[in-house]
Motif scaffolding. Structure first.
Motif: not given
Length: 347
Positions: A52-53, A58-60, A67-69, A111-113
């Protein structure tokens, strides 16, 4: 190993270390979380290794904990079959090509992916460390090579580099040319990070936007399921030769591996993911790490499979032409004939 020669500093440029101003904001890494269950060979596939991500950025990236959509389902596009990019961006230093190219694709607001894709490519090859002074002399004297550290707020992150270009950018950023570069295996670096008190690893800190933070929690989960020798991934990342297929098959007989499982609903039996070649032939998809399954951007879960179980699966379905290993890339397709050493384990 390479030594950076000392050069005069421009008086108009104030030398800076990669602190919070240099490395920007890592607030998003502070609250990162991962859920990678331990493989259980006796468990139902649905209860096996799942990833589960939720908040890896990332940096910045923006520091919002929201949580992003969820992104719409993406087709499982097969990756590149082999590594084809140039191996060096600095003479004498061989880049970690897969990691370097993955970092190049990082957006300004990962993003997580994006971090998931980066993490799977991090699990192979080597990383470069910058060491104050002459690394060769330090090694000869039996002294340790501590990781350089960046401070962001009240937290510390270890630093490592994917390529000669990233090292050069770092030297330009801080002005400290009296340093040397030494290559270390990725697994050694990741274990070193966990042995210390840092919050994670910053890759290519002076190469924005091609840089990223790998949180400590994610590193822990990566190593929990990783083959100590990264046998499958190491062969797939190397230049292809006539011996590549046999080397991958040999790795399949002894290295941990996974398949992707799913079902239509809770009352349906689990099915194992397959791929089809251009001619319609079917190949069982096999993965070197649970991250490889998650990177396919499907709703599949990863389930561990032994070489003997793989042999039994192939024996039970004569319509399967062979296996497709790490379809996200670098990948290889192996026929039943090439898989003879694996099939022999099921006899």
């Amino acid at each position: 190993m390479a030594l950076f020669s000392r050069r005069p500093k421009n008086s108009d440029d104030e030398p800076s270390r990669p602190d919070r101003d240099e490395v920007t904001d890592a607030a998003s890494a502070d609250g990162a979380s991962a859920d990678v269950a331990e493989p259980d060979a006796t468990a139902d596939p649905a209860a096996s290794v799942g990833i589960s991500m939720s908040s890896y950025r990332g940096l910045g990236a923006a520091g919002s904990a929201e949580k992003p959509a969820a992104a719409p389902p993406a087709p499982a596009v097969r990756g590149e079959e082999s590594v084809s990019a140039s191996a060096e961006t600095m003479p004498g230093l061989r880049d970690n090509i897969l990691l370097r190219e993955s970092l190049k694709r990082m957006p300004d607001q990962p993003q997580p992916q994006d971090l998931l894709e980066l993490a799977r490519q991090l699990l192979q090859g080597h990383l470069y460390l910058r060491v104050k002074g002459d690394a060769r002399a330090l090694i000869a004297e039996g002294k340790g090579l501590p990781l350089a550290v960046a401070t962001m707020g009240d937290k510390k992150y270890a630093l490592a580099y994917s390529s000669g270009a990233a090292l050069t950018a770092s030297v330009r950023a801080d002005g400290d040319a009296d340093t040397s570069a030494v290559a270390q295996s990725t697994m050694s670096v990741l274990r070193h990070v966990l042995a210390g008190d840092t919050e994670g690893l910053v890759l290519d800190p002076a190469s924005a936007p091609a840089r990223a933070v790998i949180p400590r929690a994610l590193i822990e989960r990566m190593l929990q399921s990783a083959d100590e020798n990264l046998a499958i991934k190491t062969v797939l990342a190397a230049p292809r030769t006539e011996a590549t297929a046999a080397a991958v098959v040999d790795a399949l007989t002894r290295a941990p591996m996974w398949v992707a499982v799913n079902r239509a609903d809770e009352n349906s039996p689990f099915g194992v993911a397959q791929g089809r070649a251009e001619d319609g032939s079917r190949y069982l998809e096999v993965f070197s790490h649970p991250l490889e399954v998650a990177a396919m951007r499907r709703e599949d879960r990863s389930a561990p499979i032994t070489a003997a179980q793989l042999a039994a699966t192939l024996a039970g379905d004569e319509g399967l032409t062979g296996v497709l290993v790490d379809p996200r890339g670098p990948w290889i397709r192996l026929s039943r004939g090439e898989l003879a050493p694996v099939l022999a384990l099921g006899e």
